[in-house]
Motif scaffolding. Structure first.
Motif, short mmCIF file in Angstrom:
data_model
loop_
_atom_site.label_atom_id
_atom_site.label_comp_id
_atom_site.label_asym_id
_atom_site.label_seq_id
_atom_site.Cartn_x
_atom_site.Cartn_y
_atom_site.Cartn_z
N LEU A 103 0.81 -1.21 0.00
CA LEU A 103 0.00 0.00 0.00
C LEU A 103 0.85 1.27 0.00
O LEU A 103 0.45 2.29 -0.57
N ALA A 104 2.01 1.21 0.63
CA ALA A 104 2.88 2.39 0.66
C ALA A 104 3.29 2.83 -0.74
O ALA A 104 3.61 4.00 -0.97
N ASP A 105 3.30 1.88 -1.68
CA ASP A 105 3.73 2.16 -3.05
C ASP A 105 2.59 2.09 -4.06
O ASP A 105 2.83 2.22 -5.26
N HIS A 106 1.37 1.87 -3.59
CA HIS A 106 0.26 1.64 -4.51
C HIS A 106 -0.11 2.94 -5.23
O HIS A 106 -0.37 3.97 -4.60
N PRO A 107 -0.15 2.94 -6.56
CA PRO A 107 -0.54 4.15 -7.28
C PRO A 107 -2.01 4.48 -7.02
O PRO A 107 -2.88 3.61 -7.12
N LEU A 108 -2.30 5.71 -6.69
CA LEU A 108 -3.67 6.10 -6.37
C LEU A 108 -4.58 6.00 -7.59
O LEU A 108 -5.76 5.65 -7.47
N ASP A 109 -4.05 6.29 -8.75
CA ASP A 109 -4.85 6.13 -9.96
C ASP A 109 -5.22 4.66 -10.18
O ASP A 109 -6.32 4.36 -10.65
N GLY A 110 -4.29 3.78 -9.82
CA GLY A 110 -4.59 2.35 -9.93
C GLY A 110 -5.70 1.93 -8.98
O GLY A 110 -6.57 1.12 -9.33
N LEU A 111 -5.68 2.48 -7.77
CA LEU A 111 -6.74 2.17 -6.81
C LEU A 111 -8.08 2.68 -7.33
O LEU A 111 -9.11 2.00 -7.20
N ARG A 112 -8.07 3.86 -7.91
CA ARG A 112 -9.32 4.39 -8.48
C ARG A 112 -9.84 3.47 -9.58
O ARG A 112 -11.05 3.23 -9.69
N THR A 113 -8.94 2.94 -10.40
CA THR A 113 -9.35 2.00 -11.45
C THR A 113 -9.94 0.73 -10.86
O THR A 113 -10.97 0.23 -11.32
N ALA A 114 -9.29 0.19 -9.81
CA ALA A 114 -9.80 -1.02 -9.17
C ALA A 114 -11.19 -0.79 -8.61
O ALA A 114 -12.09 -1.65 -8.74
N LEU A 115 -11.40 0.34 -7.97
CA LEU A 115 -12.72 0.65 -7.42
C LEU A 115 -13.74 0.86 -8.54
O LEU A 115 -14.90 0.44 -8.43
N GLU A 116 -13.34 1.51 -9.60
CA GLU A 116 -14.25 1.77 -10.72
C GLU A 116 -14.72 0.47 -11.36
O GLU A 116 -15.92 0.29 -11.63
N VAL A 117 -13.80 -0.46 -11.59
CA VAL A 117 -14.14 -1.70 -12.29
C VAL A 117 -14.80 -2.70 -11.36
O VAL A 117 -15.75 -3.40 -11.76
N ASN A 118 -14.32 -2.80 -10.12
CA ASN A 118 -14.81 -3.84 -9.21
C ASN A 118 -16.03 -3.43 -8.39
O ASN A 118 -16.71 -4.30 -7.84
N VAL A 119 -16.29 -2.14 -8.28
CA VAL A 119 -17.38 -1.68 -7.41
C VAL A 119 -18.37 -0.79 -8.18
O VAL A 119 -19.58 -1.07 -8.20
N VAL A 120 -17.88 0.28 -8.79
CA VAL A 120 -18.77 1.22 -9.45
C VAL A 120 -19.43 0.60 -10.67
O VAL A 120 -20.66 0.71 -10.85
N ALA A 121 -18.64 -0.07 -11.51
CA ALA A 121 -19.20 -0.65 -12.73
C ALA A 121 -20.25 -1.73 -12.45
O ALA A 121 -21.31 -1.74 -13.08
N PRO A 122 -20.00 -2.66 -11.50
CA PRO A 122 -21.06 -3.62 -11.19
C PRO A 122 -22.37 -2.96 -10.75
O PRO A 122 -23.46 -3.38 -11.16
N LEU A 123 -22.27 -1.93 -9.90
CA LEU A 123 -23.49 -1.26 -9.47
C LEU A 123 -24.17 -0.56 -10.65
O LEU A 123 -25.40 -0.61 -10.79
N GLY A 124 -23.38 0.06 -11.50
CA GLY A 124 -23.96 0.70 -12.68
C GLY A 124 -24.69 -0.29 -13.56
O GLY A 124 -25.79 -0.02 -14.07
N LEU A 125 -24.10 -1.47 -13.74
CA LEU A 125 -24.73 -2.49 -14.57
C LEU A 125 -25.99 -3.03 -13.88
O LEU A 125 -27.02 -3.28 -14.53
N ILE A 126 -25.92 -3.22 -12.58
CA ILE A 126 -27.10 -3.68 -11.83
C ILE A 126 -28.23 -2.66 -11.95
O ILE A 126 -29.40 -3.03 -12.17
N GLN A 127 -27.92 -1.38 -11.82
CA GLN A 127 -28.95 -0.36 -11.93
C GLN A 127 -29.62 -0.40 -13.30
O GLN A 127 -30.85 -0.28 -13.40
N GLN A 128 -28.83 -0.58 -14.34
CA GLN A 128 -29.38 -0.67 -15.69
C GLN A 128 -30.23 -1.93 -15.86
O GLN A 128 -31.27 -1.91 -16.51
#
Length: 295
Positions: A103-128
């Motif tokens: 975590l000390a070296d984890h790129p923040l943009d990479g974390l945003r991508t992980a959250l977008e694909v693993n959390v935000v996108a599934p919810l978006g698809l579920i809503q649709q």
């Protein structure tokens, strides 16, 4: 015919599950980011239905990124054109860093991508997809194609079974908040979210990905409480020999890990048994016997 959307279906677990469903007579909408491998997978899926003597499965293959709202809308529209939606499988995933780092070296943009694909996108698809899923006659239609199965789910018996509540809201989800009512089993569709043991265990270097999967788990639990007419399953498939794992830990010898296809029987067991909403594990031994471990 029942209809499923499966994301990340060009390889690995998504492709293996899609092939099994096609062989059972399901029509499919599948996606992946790479058009070439997805086109090859679609040919295999159509043949899987034909090989089972059911005629070629209808397969709509749409390359794209689940993080794109327009692509998600296209997936749901394609399912509607096939006749509806009975099962939504959120399988597409992103690590956030390749290879994984502390975590000390984890790129923040990479974390945003992980959250977008693993959390935000599934919810978006579920809503649709929610209107189609709620209109599904999932259980009656599916039983035409699947052999009857006992609705028995076996505790895994491992240490995590005591440490982690599989679904603290199951009673509310199944009874819709009515304390005197019998267990409620909705006849709508089902949502299968692919989780990870990294969501509940603290593994060094898996913090970003694990945090995203933990968020997916909680999101799934709340969805199950809010939508008692659906079945919502979030499943830890266990160790598998996949490209995702190879990208995460490239120096690790994964040759002894089971192939994704060994997990598919456990996922099918959820369908056949009309399992209640909850968090499940699908260990390789359970998959081999058709049993599902719940924790």
């Amino acid at each position: 015919m029942p209809v499923a959307i499966i994301t990340g279906a060009s390889k690995g677990l998504g492709r293996a599950l899609a092939a099994a469903l096609a062989g059972r007579g399901w029509d499919l909408v599948v996606d992946a980011r790479s058009a070439g491998p997805l086109k090859e997978a679609a040919r295999e899926l159509r043949a899987a239905g034909q090989g089972a003597g059911r005629g070629a499965a209808r397969v709509v293959a749409l390359p794209g990124d689940v993080a794109d709202a327009g692509h998600r809308a296209a997936l749901v529209a394609a399912a509607g054109e096939l006749g509806g939606l009975d099962l939504l499988v959120n399988n597409a995933s992103a690590l956030g860093a390749e290879p994984l780092v502390r975590l000390a070296d984890h790129p923040l943009d990479g974390l945003r991508t992980a959250l977008e694909v693993n959390v935000v996108a599934p919810l978006g698809l579920i809503q649709q997809a929610l209107p189609l899923l709620l209109m599904s006659s999932y259980l009656p239609s599916y039983e035409e194609f699947a052999a009857p199965a006992e609705r028995t789910f076996h505790d895994s018996g491992d240490d995590n079974g005591e440490a982690y509540d599989s679904h603290p809201y199951t009673e509310n989800a199944r009874n819709a908040g009515l304390s005197v009512s019998p267990p409620y089993m909705g006849t709508g569709g089902a949502i299968l979210n692919i989780s990870s043991d990294a969501a509940v265990e603290a593994y060094p270097t898996w913090g970003g990905y694990g945090a995203a999967k933990a968020a997916l788990d909680q999101q799934s639990a709340v969805l199950a409480a809010e939508e008692p007419g659906l079945r919502v399953w979030w499943v830890d498939p266990g160790d598998m020999r996949t490209d995702l794992y190879a990208a995460a830990v490239p120096d690790d010898d994964a040759s002894g890990r089971p192939l994704p296809g060994t997990v598919v029987p456990a996922l099918l067991r959820l369908l056949d048994g009309a399992a209640p909403s909850g968090r499940y594990t699908a260990a390789s031994a359970a998959a081999a016997t058709g049993e599902v471990s719940v924790r």
